[in-house]
Design a protein around this motif. Sequence first.
Motif, PDB file in Angstrom:
ATOM      1  N   ILE A 146      15.595  35.150 -14.116  1.00  0.00           N
ATOM      2  CA  ILE A 146      15.072  33.876 -14.627  1.00  0.00           C
ATOM      3  C   ILE A 146      16.151  32.805 -14.556  1.00  0.00           C
ATOM      4  O   ILE A 146      15.891  31.676 -14.131  1.00  0.00           O
ATOM      5  N   ALA A 147      17.369  33.143 -14.953  1.00  0.00           N
ATOM      6  CA  ALA A 147      18.473  32.180 -14.903  1.00  0.00           C
ATOM      7  C   ALA A 147      18.754  31.750 -13.460  1.00  0.00           C
ATOM      8  O   ALA A 147      18.981  30.565 -13.196  1.00  0.00           O
ATOM      9  N   ILE A 148      18.709  32.690 -12.535  1.00  0.00           N
ATOM     10  CA  ILE A 148      18.908  32.366 -11.120  1.00  0.00           C
ATOM     11  C   ILE A 148      17.822  31.408 -10.652  1.00  0.00           C
ATOM     12  O   ILE A 148      18.104  30.407  -9.981  1.00  0.00           O
ATOM     13  N   GLN A 149      16.590  31.673 -11.026  1.00  0.00           N
ATOM     14  CA  GLN A 149      15.482  30.794 -10.630  1.00  0.00           C
ATOM     15  C   GLN A 149      15.621  29.411 -11.255  1.00  0.00           C
ATOM     16  O   GLN A 149      15.317  28.400 -10.615  1.00  0.00           O
ATOM     17  N   VAL A 150      16.093  29.337 -12.488  1.00  0.00           N
ATOM     18  CA  VAL A 150      16.292  28.038 -13.141  1.00  0.00           C
ATOM     19  C   VAL A 150      17.305  27.202 -12.360  1.00  0.00           C
ATOM     20  O   VAL A 150      17.055  26.026 -12.063  1.00  0.00           O
ATOM     21  N   PHE A 151      18.438  27.796 -12.005  1.00  0.00           N
ATOM     22  CA  PHE A 151      19.446  27.043 -11.255  1.00  0.00           C
ATOM     23  C   PHE A 151      18.967  26.679  -9.854  1.00  0.00           C
ATOM     24  O   PHE A 151      19.263  25.592  -9.354  1.00  0.00           O
ATOM     25  N   THR A 152      18.203  27.559  -9.233  1.00  0.00           N
ATOM     26  CA  THR A 152      17.636  27.255  -7.917  1.00  0.00           C
ATOM     27  C   THR A 152      16.686  26.067  -8.024  1.00  0.00           C
ATOM     28  O   THR A 152      16.730  25.137  -7.206  1.00  0.00           O
ATOM     29  N   THR A 153      15.848  26.074  -9.043  1.00  0.00           N
ATOM     30  CA  THR A 153      14.895  24.977  -9.259  1.00  0.00           C
ATOM     31  C   THR A 153      15.622  23.671  -9.562  1.00  0.00           C
ATOM     32  O   THR A 153      15.249  22.611  -9.036  1.00  0.00           O
ATOM     33  N   GLU A 159      25.189  39.109 -10.739  1.00  0.00           N
ATOM     34  CA  GLU A 159      26.201  38.226 -11.321  1.00  0.00           C
ATOM     35  C   GLU A 159      26.682  37.207 -10.281  1.00  0.00           C
ATOM     36  O   GLU A 159      26.772  36.013 -10.569  1.00  0.00           O
ATOM     37  N   SER A 160      26.960  37.678  -9.079  1.00  0.00           N
ATOM     38  CA  SER A 160      27.409  36.778  -8.012  1.00  0.00           C
ATOM     39  C   SER A 160      26.338  35.760  -7.655  1.00  0.00           C
ATOM     40  O   SER A 160      26.627  34.573  -7.495  1.00  0.00           O
ATOM     41  N   GLU A 161      25.102  36.215  -7.553  1.00  0.00           N
ATOM     42  CA  GLU A 161      24.011  35.296  -7.209  1.00  0.00           C
ATOM     43  C   GLU A 161      23.810  34.237  -8.288  1.00  0.00           C
ATOM     44  O   GLU A 161      23.588  33.061  -7.988  1.00  0.00           O
ATOM     45  N   LEU A 162      23.926  34.631  -9.542  1.00  0.00           N
ATOM     46  CA  LEU A 162      23.812  33.674 -10.642  1.00  0.00           C
ATOM     47  C   LEU A 162      24.896  32.604 -10.542  1.00  0.00           C
ATOM     48  O   LEU A 162      24.626  31.408 -10.647  1.00  0.00           O
TER      49      LEU A 162
END
Length: 156
Positions: free
Chosen positions: A8-15, A57-60
């Motif tokens: 979810i955090a990764i998707q938030v930053f992507t968005t 972790e890296s992707e985030l």
Amino acid sequence: MDDTNVDIAIQVFTTLAEYCQGPCTDNQFALIRTKLCDSVNWIIKQNYSHSCNLTDESELKVTAMTSMLSLLEGVTTPSIPRQMIHTLNFAVIVRNMRDIFTQEKEHRNIDLAFQYYHLMSALSDYDEKGDIRRQVSCLSTVSIRYFILMLKYINV
């Protein structure tokens, strides 16, 4: 942050990055007025090895850096970069870059280190005190040369 919410955090930053790209200056100014940079500081400072796998972790952290770079896309005034310089923790960024280069090659995330360097390079033109350049000078000559070559390769 753990395995149940890192996606979810990764998707938030992507968005958020997509929200600013284009560039969309209204969205960039809207986001810089939030605590986004503080959130990025918190994320890049953490070690998630006990709660997430290394890939997540890296992707985030990469998507967090991408969101920061998207705030700079097409910037024509110094207000956004100066706010980022004032808020982001460059000592942590440099420490993370140094840590990446001391990891075993199979665990090294050069893309993340490059994102860190790219952000610092983009902001250094707006850094009147020279703090970012001083932080970068703490890196090894080999890693700095690598990133400079990568930036030249991308710019060509």
